[in-house]
Design a protein around this motif. Structure first.
Motif, PDB file in Angstrom:
ATOM      1  N   PHE A 161      31.323-113.402 -28.840  1.00 54.02           N
ATOM      2  CA  PHE A 161      31.112-112.143 -28.124  1.00 54.02           C
ATOM      3  C   PHE A 161      32.057-112.013 -26.938  1.00 54.02           C
ATOM      4  O   PHE A 161      32.567-110.924 -26.649  1.00 54.02           O
ATOM      5  CB  PHE A 161      29.663-112.050 -27.641  1.00 54.02           C
ATOM      6  N   PHE A 162      32.322-113.102 -26.237  1.00 57.24           N
ATOM      7  CA  PHE A 162      33.099-113.034 -24.992  1.00 57.24           C
ATOM      8  C   PHE A 162      34.608-113.110 -25.200  1.00 57.24           C
ATOM      9  O   PHE A 162      35.366-112.711 -24.321  1.00 57.24           O
ATOM     10  CB  PHE A 162      32.635-114.136 -24.031  1.00 57.24           C
ATOM     11  N   GLY A 163      35.053-113.605 -26.342  1.00 57.95           N
ATOM     12  CA  GLY A 163      36.494-113.650 -26.595  1.00 57.95           C
ATOM     13  C   GLY A 163      37.223-114.457 -25.529  1.00 57.95           C
ATOM     14  O   GLY A 163      36.845-115.591 -25.230  1.00 57.95           O
ATOM     15  N   PRO A 164      38.259-113.879 -24.898  1.00 53.07           N
ATOM     16  CA  PRO A 164      39.040-114.635 -23.905  1.00 53.07           C
ATOM     17  C   PRO A 164      38.378-114.736 -22.533  1.00 53.07           C
ATOM     18  O   PRO A 164      38.893-115.419 -21.647  1.00 53.07           O
ATOM     19  CB  PRO A 164      40.335-113.830 -23.808  1.00 53.07           C
ATOM     20  N   ALA A 165      37.270-114.076 -22.327  1.00 54.98           N
ATOM     21  CA  ALA A 165      36.616-114.079 -21.010  1.00 54.98           C
ATOM     22  C   ALA A 165      36.035-115.455 -20.700  1.00 54.98           C
ATOM     23  O   ALA A 165      35.405-116.082 -21.557  1.00 54.98           O
ATOM     24  CB  ALA A 165      35.518-113.025 -20.958  1.00 54.98           C
ATOM     25  N   VAL A 166      36.256-115.947 -19.488  1.00 56.32           N
ATOM     26  CA  VAL A 166      35.662-117.195 -19.024  1.00 56.32           C
ATOM     27  C   VAL A 166      35.159-116.991 -17.597  1.00 56.32           C
ATOM     28  O   VAL A 166      35.549-116.046 -16.911  1.00 56.32           O
ATOM     29  CB  VAL A 166      36.665-118.372 -19.061  1.00 56.32           C
ATOM     30  N   ILE A 167      34.295-117.892 -17.149  1.00 62.96           N
ATOM     31  CA  ILE A 167      33.773-117.829 -15.786  1.00 62.96           C
ATOM     32  C   ILE A 167      34.892-118.201 -14.818  1.00 62.96           C
ATOM     33  O   ILE A 167      35.587-119.202 -15.002  1.00 62.96           O
ATOM     34  CB  ILE A 167      32.579-118.777 -15.620  1.00 62.96           C
ATOM     35  N   THR A 168      35.081-117.415 -13.778  1.00 61.98           N
ATOM     36  CA  THR A 168      36.155-117.638 -12.825  1.00 61.98           C
ATOM     37  C   THR A 168      36.042-118.999 -12.139  1.00 61.98           C
ATOM     38  O   THR A 168      34.938-119.543 -11.963  1.00 61.98           O
ATOM     39  CB  THR A 168      36.168-116.531 -11.755  1.00 61.98           C
TER      40      THR A 168
END
Length: 207
Positions: A161-168
């Motif tokens: 669902f999040f793809g390339p998104a990660v927690i900063t």
């Protein structure tokens, strides 16, 4: 000219889980594909723990700890246990889970997670439950509770669902208050710990 009409057959009722996945911006402020999405989920859950429903606690009263252990893995722990009613069984919420409407943003985060683990405890009584998305994998089970009261929800965000998104990595820039917070500083705090460097955890405190 005939008037257009609508009936119940024209309506689609979405589950909580389907609704969050279809329109995450309504819960987290950004949509699918946005690289900020994972960070926004962390902020939303921490913010709601620090500014809970009025019957749970006052804003800025809870003590909240956020632990980030991987790019899509985190937990939020606070010292509130509203799910426990003093009876022999906990109060259940979404899909018969330990996440009630008082923790609707925690439930929204579970909806976009592949795994979620919930623990709640008070006065020596504790219950835990595993979820897949927002669906319980099991009914709540008792466990040996620590001292005091609290709730801990641990999330593995769904990489599909999040793809390339990660927690900063910039934990000092997280927004744990939200745009509508106008409350004075209270006795609580939010502590964010980033354990990802494997040697020494980074830590930042918010009041």
């Amino acid at each position: 000219m005939a008037e257009l009409g609508y009936t119940a057959a024209d309506l689609t009722v979405l589950s909580m889980e389907d609704g969050v996945r279809k329109r995450p911006g309504m819960y987290f402020g950004v949509g699918p594909g946005d690289r900020r999405l994972a960070t926004k989920v962390v902020c939303a859950v921490a913010c709601h723990a620090f500014h809970p429903a009025a019957r749970v606690a006052g804003s800025h009263v809870p003590h909240v700890v956020v632990d980030i252990t991987a790019d899509l893995v985190f937990s939020v722990t606070d010292d509130q246990a509203e799910t426990l009613t003093g009876q022999d069984v906990p109060r259940l919420g979404y899909e018969n889970s330990l996440l009630t409407a008082d923790r609707w943003l925690s439930a929204a985060a579970a909806a976009v997670s592949s795994q979620t683990h919930v623990e709640v405890w008070r006065d020596g009584q504790g219950f835990r439950q595993a979820l897949a998305g927002l669906q319980p994998s099991e009914p709540p089970a008792r466990f040996l509770a620590p001292a005091g009261a609290g709730t801990r929800v641990a999330y593995v965000l769904d990489p599909a669902f999040f793809g390339p998104a990660v927690i900063t990595n910039d934990i000092a820039a997280l927004d744990v208050h939200g745009p509508y917070c106008a409350d004075a500083v209270g006795p609580g705090e939010v502590v964010v710990r980033d354990h990802r460097n494997g040697i020494r955890s980074a830590e930042h405190r918010y009041v």
